[in-house]
Design an enzyme around this catalytic site. Structure first.
Site, PDB file in Angstrom:
ATOM      1  N   GLY A  41       0.876  -0.743  -0.203  1.00  9.66           N
ATOM      2  CA  GLY A  41       0.027   0.033   0.426  1.00  9.66           C
ATOM      3  C   GLY A  41       0.667   1.060   0.473  1.00  9.66           C
ATOM      4  N   LEU A  42       2.055   1.627  -0.876  1.00 11.16           N
ATOM      5  CA  LEU A  42       2.960   2.641  -0.416  1.00 11.16           C
ATOM      6  C   LEU A  42       2.586   3.846  -1.675  1.00 11.16           C
ATOM      7  CD1 LEU A  42       5.803   0.015  -1.377  1.00 11.16           C
ATOM      8  CD2 LEU A  42       5.066   1.038   0.914  1.00 11.16           C
ATOM      9  N   TYR A  96       0.181   5.802  -2.824  1.00 10.04           N
ATOM     10  CA  TYR A  96      -0.571   6.730  -1.822  1.00 10.04           C
ATOM     11  C   TYR A  96      -1.213   7.712  -3.518  1.00 10.04           C
ATOM     12  CZ  TYR A  96      -3.593  10.970  -0.395  1.00 10.04           C
ATOM     13  OH  TYR A  96      -4.329  11.716  -0.168  1.00 10.04           O
ATOM     14  N   ASN A 155      -2.930   6.158  -5.517  1.00 12.19           N
ATOM     15  CA  ASN A 155      -3.953   4.292  -5.821  1.00 12.19           C
ATOM     16  C   ASN A 155      -4.600   3.879  -5.158  1.00 12.19           C
ATOM     17  OD1 ASN A 155      -3.417   1.821  -7.019  1.00 12.19           O
ATOM     18  ND2 ASN A 155      -1.608   2.341  -8.504  1.00 12.19           N
ATOM     19  N   ASN A 198       6.380   2.735 -16.425  1.00 10.35           N
ATOM     20  CA  ASN A 198       6.931   3.795 -15.829  1.00 10.35           C
ATOM     21  C   ASN A 198       8.148   4.022 -15.147  1.00 10.35           C
ATOM     22  OD1 ASN A 198       4.530   2.917 -13.450  1.00 10.35           O
ATOM     23  ND2 ASN A 198       4.612   4.755 -14.589  1.00 10.35           N
ATOM     24  N   HIS A 209       9.683   4.614  -2.544  1.00 15.60           N
ATOM     25  CA  HIS A 209       9.737   3.150  -2.914  1.00 15.60           C
ATOM     26  C   HIS A 209      10.533   3.172  -4.420  1.00 15.60           C
ATOM     27  CE1 HIS A 209       5.218   3.312  -3.657  1.00 15.60           C
ATOM     28  NE2 HIS A 209       6.247   2.417  -4.589  1.00 15.60           N
ATOM     29  N   GLU A 266       6.954  10.548 -14.134  1.00 19.29           N
ATOM     30  CA  GLU A 266       6.755   8.525 -14.145  1.00 19.29           C
ATOM     31  C   GLU A 266       7.327   8.061 -15.329  1.00 19.29           C
ATOM     32  OE1 GLU A 266       5.483   7.870 -11.557  1.00 19.29           O
ATOM     33  OE2 GLU A 266       5.859   9.324 -10.145  1.00 19.29           O
ATOM     34  N   ARG A 297       2.028  13.995 -10.281  1.00 15.73           N
ATOM     35  CA  ARG A 297       3.343  12.499 -10.155  1.00 15.73           C
ATOM     36  C   ARG A 297       4.161  13.397 -11.553  1.00 15.73           C
ATOM     37  NH1 ARG A 297       2.679   6.375  -8.424  1.00 15.73           N
ATOM     38  NH2 ARG A 297       0.454   7.242  -7.039  1.00 15.73           N
ATOM     39  N   HIS A 336      -1.989   8.283 -13.038  1.00 15.03           N
ATOM     40  CA  HIS A 336      -1.357   8.106 -14.070  1.00 15.03           C
ATOM     41  C   HIS A 336      -2.050   8.494 -15.950  1.00 15.03           C
ATOM     42  CE1 HIS A 336       2.333   5.973 -12.238  1.00 15.03           C
ATOM     43  NE2 HIS A 336       2.751   7.317 -12.437  1.00 15.03           N
ATOM     44  N   ASP A 394      -1.715   6.693 -18.343  1.00 17.03           N
ATOM     45  CA  ASP A 394      -2.913   5.849 -18.719  1.00 17.03           C
ATOM     46  C   ASP A 394      -3.862   4.767 -18.304  1.00 17.03           C
ATOM     47  OD1 ASP A 394      -1.326   4.629 -16.649  1.00 17.03           O
ATOM     48  OD2 ASP A 394       0.615   3.140 -18.060  1.00 17.03           O
ATOM     49  N   CYS A 445       0.570  -1.320 -18.148  1.00 15.72           N
ATOM     50  CA  CYS A 445       1.532  -0.519 -16.798  1.00 15.72           C
ATOM     51  C   CYS A 445       2.848  -1.508 -16.745  1.00 15.72           C
ATOM     52  CB  CYS A 445       1.333  -0.843 -15.474  1.00 15.72           C
ATOM     53  SG  CYS A 445      -0.219   0.388 -14.854  1.00 15.72           S
TER      54      CYS A 445
END
Length: 447
Positions: A20-21, A23, A25, A110, A137, A174, A214, A250, A252, A370
């Site tokens: 859950g890193l 934010y 998404n 990305n 990350h 990104e 982003r 994003h 996409d 992705c």
């Protein structure tokens, strides 16, 4: 000269997990702390690659990154052997440790922005690894990404590699997830459409209020300069900040382009009518440009985000028609599935759809688009690509055996305290470097 588009799909790494890193998404946040299945994840991705290869398409392989990132943990003050560093980090800051275990490099859309030689003044294919500085990350990835790209595209006559943009947030980049290319064919000069979420220096442009933008305008402009894009091959338009605040982190996630087709939601861009008019005026192809706007009445933003309709791949088949490569979530969502059936029966090049089970990736916020980096290459450039990263049935068999040998079928938060996971991960990537002829691209190989 004839050219093809090669999709270089990211191999899911051995430490694939749901921390859950990310934010902004929605899928990533909603599945935080669920147990993951790295083996299932990598095999699902390989099945998609195999299916694309069997359609007669050129398919490539993008290796994962070494995780956990021990060097970053050392920079952050953890000392001792690798085992001691893992134990100390898990005790002191388990969230930080999980970030250093993140397998997010699997989403190679990305990884970088790529400009084909047909669009560049020097006639080379240009690569700029994304700095991904909006998330800790992901900010760990650019150096290894550049090393991997150089190992894959290792001929200076045809390929030009650029360092990622400065790490400051002013130049948040990104990669190809915010980059579309419209063209008559992959060999023709195209229109590269850079989609940004906000401007760092122009405060007159609106910004999202809840989730971060982003991709900055300044980053997109810098990449276009680095790639020496022809003046008529570049266009910059802004994503709708309202949909960013609804989980469209994003471009996409809300639009996809291929050839002479742009499929987008009617709320995708800021001042959409004007933005689409700019695209029409800038497009120089001889074929009819198909801009397909999906009405909110048929597919809500919520449905678009949950199903990842626009994160489908859009690819051209041998007969010139297009195939929508969609996640199974699109099939399960009644409104989205109904729209897709209408779409493929309408008067446009998208005539086929195929659904894939990519649940392990989808639950962490990444769909079919992705997972792949698109690279248009002419015949000479394709022959200059590292042949070991080009997909084949033999390579598929090798990679399936590799994954079944090295990957766990379950990871939970407590598993990150186990130093053996580091050993397993590094051993897997050490073997993979031989399978893909990557040399010494990982930091642990250079120590």
């Amino acid at each position: 000269m004839h050219a093809v588009e090669v999709n270089f799909d990211g191999l899911v790494g051995p430490t694939h997990n749901y921390a859950g890193l990310s934010y902004g998404n929605v899928a990533s946040l909603s599945h935080a702390s669920s147990h993951s299945n790295p083996r299932e994840a990598v095999l699902q991705g390989l099945e998609k690659m195999k299916a694309m290869h069997e359609l007669g398409l050129e398919q490539g392989i993008f290796a994962p990154h070494a995780r956990p990132d021990i060097n970053v943990l050392k920079r952050l003050g953890f000392t001792g052997s690798d085992r001691q560093i893992i134990e100390k980090a898990f005790k002191a800051d388990p969230i930080l440790l999980r970030a250093c275990y993140s397998a997010s490099a699997m989403w190679t859309a990305n990884a970088a922005t790529v400009s084909p030689s047909a669009d560049t003044l020097d006639g080379k294919v240009h690569f700029t690894a994304a700095n991904l500085n909006n998330k800790f990350h992901r900010s760990l990835e650019p150096t290894t990404t550049t090393a991997l790209l150089k190992a894959m595209f290792n001929n200076d006559h045809y390929f030009s590699h650029h360092c990622h943009l400065p790490d400051q947030g002013f130049f948040g980049d990104e990669g190809a997830a915010n980059h579309n290319r419209l063209c008559d064919s992959h060999a023709d000069t195209g229109l590269e459409v850079f989609v940004f979420g906000a401007s760092s220096f122009n405060n007159a442009l609106p910004k999202p209020s809840k989730f971060p933008a982003r991709q900055t305008l300044e980053a997109s402009q810098a990449v276009a300069r680095l790639h020496q894009l022809k003046p008529h091959s570049q266009l910059f338009i802004q994503q709708n900040p309202v949909v960013i605040d609804q989980g469209v982190f994003h471009n996409d996630v809300i639009a996809v382009a291929n050839g002479n087709v742009l499929l987008c939601h009617e709320q995708a861009f800021l001042n959409q009518a004007h933005a689409l008019d700019e695209i029409k005026k800038a497009y120089t192809g001889e074929k009819t440009l198909h801009i397909i706007e999906v009405p909110t009445q048929k597919v809500s933003i919520t449905d678009a985000v949950s199903s990842y309709l626009f994160n489908s791949q859009l690819i051209t088949l041998a007969d010139g028609s297009m195939l929508l490569v969609a996640p199974q979530e699109c099939q399960r969502n009644l409104a989205v599935h109904q729209y897709i059936q209408e779409l493929i029966l309408s008067d446009n090049p998208i005539q086929h759809v195929r659904f894939f089970d990519l649940r392990q990736s989808m639950q962490n916020g990444g769909g079919p688009a992705c997972l792949r980096l698109r690279v248009a290459l002419n015949a000479n450039e394709l022959n200059a690509v590292n042949p070991a990263v080009r997909f084949s049935h033999d390579k598929y068999d090798q990679l399936v055996n590799w994954a079944n040998t090295h990957y766990r079928d379950s990871l939970t938060s407590n598993d990150f305290a186990d130093p053996q996971l580091l050993t397993e991960s590094y051993q897997a990537l050490d073997e993979l470097t031989s399978l893909l002829n990557l040399g010494s691209v990982y930091p642990f190989q250079q120590q």
